[in-house]
Scaffold this active site. Structure first.
Site, PDB file in Angstrom:
ATOM      1  N   GLN A 126       0.702   3.013  -4.387  1.00  0.00           N
ATOM      2  CA  GLN A 126       1.684   4.028  -4.761  1.00  0.00           C
ATOM      3  C   GLN A 126       1.999   3.746  -6.222  1.00  0.00           C
ATOM      4  O   GLN A 126       2.743   2.829  -6.550  1.00  0.00           O
ATOM      5  CB  GLN A 126       2.923   3.929  -3.877  1.00  0.00           C
ATOM      6  CG  GLN A 126       2.598   4.242  -2.428  1.00  0.00           C
ATOM      7  CD  GLN A 126       3.725   3.889  -1.487  1.00  0.00           C
ATOM      8  OE1 GLN A 126       4.387   2.879  -1.638  1.00  0.00           O
ATOM      9  NE2 GLN A 126       3.940   4.742  -0.505  1.00  0.00           N
ATOM     10  N   ASN A 151       3.993  -9.546   3.607  1.00  0.00           N
ATOM     11  CA  ASN A 151       4.964  -8.484   3.376  1.00  0.00           C
ATOM     12  C   ASN A 151       6.246  -8.737   4.170  1.00  0.00           C
ATOM     13  O   ASN A 151       6.184  -9.063   5.358  1.00  0.00           O
ATOM     14  CB  ASN A 151       4.337  -7.149   3.791  1.00  0.00           C
ATOM     15  CG  ASN A 151       5.054  -5.950   3.250  1.00  0.00           C
ATOM     16  OD1 ASN A 151       6.252  -5.978   2.998  1.00  0.00           O
ATOM     17  ND2 ASN A 151       4.316  -4.875   3.075  1.00  0.00           N
ATOM     18  N   HIS A 167       0.989  -2.958  -6.900  1.00  0.00           N
ATOM     19  CA  HIS A 167       0.555  -3.708  -5.715  1.00  0.00           C
ATOM     20  C   HIS A 167      -0.344  -2.831  -4.865  1.00  0.00           C
ATOM     21  O   HIS A 167      -0.203  -1.636  -4.804  1.00  0.00           O
ATOM     22  CB  HIS A 167       1.732  -4.260  -4.904  1.00  0.00           C
ATOM     23  CG  HIS A 167       2.763  -3.256  -4.504  1.00  0.00           C
ATOM     24  ND1 HIS A 167       3.694  -2.727  -5.371  1.00  0.00           N
ATOM     25  CD2 HIS A 167       3.031  -2.694  -3.306  1.00  0.00           C
ATOM     26  CE1 HIS A 167       4.490  -1.898  -4.743  1.00  0.00           C
ATOM     27  NE2 HIS A 167       4.092  -1.833  -3.469  1.00  0.00           N
ATOM     28  N   VAL A 204       8.864  -0.668  -5.137  1.00  0.00           N
ATOM     29  CA  VAL A 204       9.053  -1.827  -6.007  1.00  0.00           C
ATOM     30  C   VAL A 204       8.221  -1.572  -7.266  1.00  0.00           C
ATOM     31  O   VAL A 204       7.008  -1.396  -7.162  1.00  0.00           O
ATOM     32  CB  VAL A 204       8.609  -3.134  -5.305  1.00  0.00           C
ATOM     33  CG1 VAL A 204       8.745  -4.315  -6.241  1.00  0.00           C
ATOM     34  CG2 VAL A 204       9.402  -3.367  -4.029  1.00  0.00           C
ATOM     35  N   GLY A 215       6.048   7.321  -4.394  1.00  0.00           N
ATOM     36  CA  GLY A 215       6.615   6.563  -3.285  1.00  0.00           C
ATOM     37  C   GLY A 215       6.699   5.070  -3.523  1.00  0.00           C
ATOM     38  O   GLY A 215       7.052   4.313  -2.621  1.00  0.00           O
ATOM     39  N   GLN A 216       6.379   4.623  -4.736  1.00  0.00           N
ATOM     40  CA  GLN A 216       6.438   3.191  -5.046  1.00  0.00           C
ATOM     41  C   GLN A 216       7.894   2.735  -4.968  1.00  0.00           C
ATOM     42  O   GLN A 216       8.751   3.210  -5.701  1.00  0.00           O
ATOM     43  CB  GLN A 216       5.861   2.933  -6.437  1.00  0.00           C
ATOM     44  CG  GLN A 216       5.775   1.483  -6.830  1.00  0.00           C
ATOM     45  CD  GLN A 216       5.313   1.305  -8.276  1.00  0.00           C
ATOM     46  OE1 GLN A 216       5.799   1.982  -9.163  1.00  0.00           O
ATOM     47  NE2 GLN A 216       4.365   0.408  -8.469  1.00  0.00           N
TER      48      GLN A 216
END
Length: 129
Positions: free
Chosen positions: A115, A59, A128, A124, A121-122
């Site tokens: 998310q 990350n 994932h 991107v 709240g995602q």
């Protein structure tokens, strides 16, 4: 944010651990990976599923040590957008990566999150875990 070198080093450490597992079958790591609109260099990847449908990578902005991402190769915004074989492969891969991270850091438990959508709240728009 971290440097590319720092991320490469972390991915290499995880790859080394996975390589030491005699029964683990993985696919070849791709040269790059498209994560929504972002093109990731293959050096940030440390796991590819045998079926080639899922990868894991370090990350850019980890919240804690071991904060990594497991994502389908195909760009899909929501979990419901994945085909059944992609869902199966994703979660089988999550289990492998979870074991890796727990062993690497000596943890006895994990915090897994999804998310699923912007309102959740995602940040991107690519599935994932």
């Amino acid at each position: 944010s971290r440097t590319k070198e720092c991320m490469e080093h972390e991915a290499m450490r995880y790859r080394d651990v996975l390589a030491s597992w005699p029964d683990l079958e993985q696919g070849p790591l791709p040269k790059d990976h498209t994560f929504a609109k972002f093109k990731l260099d293959g050096t940030q990847l440390f796991y590819a599923s045998l079926r080639g449908l899922t990868v894991a990578f370090v990350n850019l902005k980890p919240l804690t040590a071991g904060h990594v991402l497991v994502t389908p190769r195909r760009v899909a915004s929501l979990l419901q957008d994945l085909m059944e074989d992609e869902v199966d492969d994703l979660f089988q891969s999550v289990r492998v990566v979870q074991q890796l991270i727990e062993r690497y850091y000596g943890a006895t438990a994990s915090n897994l999150g999804i998310q699923d959508g912007r309102d959740a709240g995602q940040s991107v728009p690519h599935v994932h875990v």
